[in-house]
Write a protein that holds these residues in place. Structure first.
Motif, mmCIF file in Angstrom:
data_model
loop_
_atom_site.group_PDB
_atom_site.id
_atom_site.type_symbol
_atom_site.label_atom_id
_atom_site.label_comp_id
_atom_site.label_asym_id
_atom_site.label_seq_id
_atom_site.Cartn_x
_atom_site.Cartn_y
_atom_site.Cartn_z
ATOM 1 N N UNK A 27 0.855 -1.184 0.000
ATOM 2 C CA UNK A 27 0.000 0.000 0.000
ATOM 3 C C UNK A 27 0.893 1.238 0.000
ATOM 4 N N UNK A 28 0.724 2.093 -1.011
ATOM 5 C CA UNK A 28 1.490 3.338 -1.106
ATOM 6 C C UNK A 28 0.515 4.503 -1.257
ATOM 7 N N UNK A 29 0.826 5.576 -0.608
ATOM 8 C CA UNK A 29 -0.021 6.764 -0.646
ATOM 9 C C UNK A 29 -0.225 7.249 -2.079
ATOM 10 N N UNK A 30 -1.472 7.458 -2.435
ATOM 11 C CA UNK A 30 -1.805 7.997 -3.740
ATOM 12 C C UNK A 30 -1.806 6.991 -4.876
ATOM 13 N N UNK A 31 -1.518 5.740 -4.593
ATOM 14 C CA UNK A 31 -1.495 4.698 -5.631
ATOM 15 C C UNK A 31 -2.406 3.549 -5.227
ATOM 16 N N UNK A 32 -2.923 2.814 -6.191
ATOM 17 C CA UNK A 32 -3.731 1.645 -5.824
ATOM 18 C C UNK A 32 -2.835 0.564 -5.217
ATOM 19 N N UNK A 33 -3.398 -0.326 -4.411
ATOM 20 C CA UNK A 33 -2.601 -1.413 -3.832
ATOM 21 C C UNK A 33 -1.965 -2.274 -4.928
ATOM 22 N N UNK A 34 -0.802 -2.799 -4.625
ATOM 23 C CA UNK A 34 -0.082 -3.663 -5.557
ATOM 24 C C UNK A 34 0.056 -5.050 -4.945
ATOM 25 N N UNK A 35 -0.327 -6.083 -5.691
ATOM 26 C CA UNK A 35 -0.131 -7.455 -5.231
ATOM 27 C C UNK A 35 1.307 -7.821 -5.563
ATOM 28 N N UNK A 36 2.132 -7.960 -4.537
ATOM 29 C CA UNK A 36 3.550 -8.273 -4.711
ATOM 30 C C UNK A 36 3.742 -9.777 -4.830
ATOM 31 N N UNK A 37 3.014 -10.522 -4.020
ATOM 32 C CA UNK A 37 3.152 -11.976 -3.996
ATOM 33 C C UNK A 37 1.814 -12.561 -3.562
ATOM 34 N N UNK A 38 1.379 -13.621 -4.230
ATOM 35 C CA UNK A 38 0.108 -14.258 -3.880
ATOM 36 C C UNK A 38 0.286 -15.765 -3.797
ATOM 37 N N UNK A 39 -0.172 -16.340 -2.706
ATOM 38 C CA UNK A 39 -0.219 -17.785 -2.521
ATOM 39 C C UNK A 39 1.172 -18.433 -2.552
ATOM 40 N N UNK A 40 2.169 -17.761 -2.008
ATOM 41 C CA UNK A 40 3.531 -18.295 -1.986
ATOM 42 C C UNK A 40 3.662 -19.328 -0.878
#
Length: 59
Positions: A27-40
């Motif tokens: 989560x970064x201010x002013x930007x949409x959330x970013x999925x960095x890693x899923x189901x690792x």
């Protein structure tokens, strides 16, 4: 995941993830959330990394 992607509640039911798998959402201010890693599951021993495939066809 569903909330971070701003998906409707029904989409949660379609996500197949392991109970002990890790997901990282940035989560970064002013930007949409970013999925960095899923189901690792790399932190788990190989015999606990169940994929739903039979043992001979695991990726």
């Amino acid at each position: 995941m569903r909330h971070a992607l701003d998906a409707p509640p029904s989409r949660w039911l379609g996500l197949n993830s392991a109970n002990a798998a890790l997901t990282v959402i940035e989560y970064r201010t002013g930007l949409p959330p970013t999925i960095v890693m899923f189901n690792d599951m790399s932190h788990l021993p190989a015999d606990l990394r169940w994929t739903g495939f039979p043992a001979g066809t695991r990726p």
